[in-house]
Design a protein around this motif. Structure first.
Motif, mmCIF file in Angstrom:
data_model
loop_
_atom_site.group_PDB
_atom_site.id
_atom_site.type_symbol
_atom_site.label_atom_id
_atom_site.label_comp_id
_atom_site.label_asym_id
_atom_site.label_seq_id
_atom_site.Cartn_x
_atom_site.Cartn_y
_atom_site.Cartn_z
ATOM 1 N N TYR A 79 3.296 7.177 2.780
ATOM 2 C CA TYR A 79 2.475 6.812 3.931
ATOM 3 C C TYR A 79 1.256 6.005 3.488
ATOM 4 O O TYR A 79 0.826 5.063 4.159
ATOM 5 C CB TYR A 79 1.970 8.065 4.661
ATOM 6 C CG TYR A 79 3.001 8.848 5.438
ATOM 7 C CD1 TYR A 79 4.254 8.317 5.732
ATOM 8 C CD2 TYR A 79 2.704 10.131 5.898
ATOM 9 C CE1 TYR A 79 5.190 9.043 6.439
ATOM 10 C CE2 TYR A 79 3.640 10.867 6.619
ATOM 11 C CZ TYR A 79 4.881 10.316 6.897
ATOM 12 O OH TYR A 79 5.793 11.037 7.603
ATOM 13 N N ARG A 111 10.518 6.918 12.792
ATOM 14 C CA ARG A 111 10.538 7.567 11.480
ATOM 15 C C ARG A 111 11.947 7.578 10.901
ATOM 16 O O ARG A 111 12.294 8.453 10.119
ATOM 17 C CB ARG A 111 10.027 9.008 11.603
ATOM 18 C CG ARG A 111 8.710 9.185 12.309
ATOM 19 C CD ARG A 111 7.522 8.544 11.576
ATOM 20 N NE ARG A 111 7.486 8.869 10.184
ATOM 21 C CZ ARG A 111 7.386 7.954 9.214
ATOM 22 N NH1 ARG A 111 7.308 6.670 9.515
ATOM 23 N NH2 ARG A 111 7.359 8.311 7.956
ATOM 24 N N GLU A 168 4.544 2.593 3.409
ATOM 25 C CA GLU A 168 6.009 2.694 3.335
ATOM 26 C C GLU A 168 6.664 1.343 3.052
ATOM 27 O O GLU A 168 7.680 0.968 3.634
ATOM 28 C CB GLU A 168 6.570 3.311 4.617
ATOM 29 C CG GLU A 168 6.110 4.753 4.824
ATOM 30 C CD GLU A 168 6.611 5.345 6.120
ATOM 31 O OE1 GLU A 168 7.530 6.182 6.075
ATOM 32 O OE2 GLU A 168 6.071 4.956 7.178
ATOM 33 N N SER A 191 12.398 7.616 6.966
ATOM 34 C CA SER A 191 11.873 8.864 6.423
ATOM 35 C C SER A 191 12.785 10.039 6.756
ATOM 36 O O SER A 191 13.110 10.870 5.897
ATOM 37 C CB SER A 191 10.465 9.120 6.962
ATOM 38 O OG SER A 191 9.968 10.360 6.506
ATOM 39 N N MET A 217 -2.062 5.893 10.937
ATOM 40 C CA MET A 217 -1.099 6.538 10.052
ATOM 41 C C MET A 217 0.018 7.184 10.852
ATOM 42 O O MET A 217 -0.212 7.690 11.954
ATOM 43 C CB MET A 217 -1.791 7.592 9.186
ATOM 44 C CG MET A 217 -2.811 7.016 8.231
ATOM 45 S SD MET A 217 -2.045 5.914 7.034
ATOM 46 C CE MET A 217 -1.186 7.107 6.020
ATOM 47 N N PRO A 218 1.259 7.185 10.309
ATOM 48 C CA PRO A 218 2.380 7.785 11.029
ATOM 49 C C PRO A 218 2.144 9.277 11.262
ATOM 50 O O PRO A 218 1.481 9.929 10.450
ATOM 51 C CB PRO A 218 3.562 7.571 10.067
ATOM 52 C CG PRO A 218 3.110 6.495 9.142
ATOM 53 C CD PRO A 218 1.633 6.599 9.035
#
Length: 251
Positions: A43, A8, A47, A11, A249-250
């Motif tokens: 997301y 991440r 991204e 982000s 999904m993250p």
């Protein structure tokens, strides 16, 4: 210190930039909420810059190059996330910057102006001697030589009501908004559904490529763009991404 190997990383880095902006008196606390909302929509597009966003960014470059009185609006999040990039775009397309805040204080205005100037911004509108009709909050305050009399306004991370008010003044409004269903996205003449950290450098790249183009070519690029169609395609891209990656999904 955030390691670049962290999944991440990008982000978390943008979050830290917003937090640093708050420490420096540039960004409001509410800017954290806005950043989180945008991150959630980022997301949904994986991204990354979509085909639709690239198209809108190229059209934006053409629009800014053709404009007679372009202005780029800057708020606290923009100043925290992409100060150098927004200055570079301003120079390439000859569009002065103007600070405009919803949670406005003169101290924040001055801090953002000082920040931008320290990074090399030379073309800036700094007065607040005009009011956008129909708005009753602080974002109504603008420079009469800047946003008030602009023909094209780039409004990254914008409020829907001010976007609508600018359109009603007869201006061509370009928005950067990760939510294709927002009031701003639906109201603007050109909507870039992309993260501002990717969008501004992309617009600059296209502007560099197009700056020597003939006027007719720039007009053709703009004329062939359909914002409603592009927004619909942006939504379809989100749906496709979720269909293909819904379980990935993250966190």
């Amino acid at each position: 210190m955030i390691p670049e190997s962290h999944p991440r990383y990008e982000s978390l880095l943008t979050r830290e930039l917003i937090v640093e902006g708050i420490r420096n008196g540039i960004t409001s606390m509410q800017g954290l909420i806005a950043q989180g909302r945008g991150e959630a929509f980022d997301y949904l597009i994986g991204e990354k810059t979509s085909t639709c966003a690239l198209q809108a960014e190229r059209v934006t470059a053409a629009m800014l190059l053709l404009a007679k009185r372009p202005v780029i609006s800057v708020n606290g999040n923009v100043a925290a996330l992409v100060p150098g990039e927004i200055i570079r775009l301003s120079d390439i397309v000859n569009a002065p910057l103007e600070v405009n805040l919803f949670y406005r204080t003169e101290e924040r205005i001055n801090r953002i102006i000082e920040c931008l100037r320290s990074l090399g911004a030379k073309k800036m509108y700094t007065k607040s001697d005009g009011l956008i009709p129909g708005l009753e909050h602080e974002r109504a305050k603008v420079d009469t030589d800047g946003i008030f009399n602009a023909d094209v306004v780039l409004v990254p991370l914008e409020d829907g009501d001010r976007c609508k008010a600018l359109v009603e003044m007869g201006k061509s409004v370009i928005a950067i908004d990760l939510n294709p269903l927002s009031r701003t996205a639906q109201c603007a003449g050109i909507t870039i559904v992309d993260n501002i950290t990717r969008a501004i450098p992309n617009i600059s790249k296209f502007a560099e490529e197009l700056k020597d183009s003939e006027k007719d070519e720039l007009l053709r690029i703009i004329r062939e763009f359909d914002n409603k169609k592009n927004l619909n395609n942006s939504i379809k891209e989100i749906i496709t991404y979720l269909s293909n990656h819904g379980n990935l999904m993250p966190p």
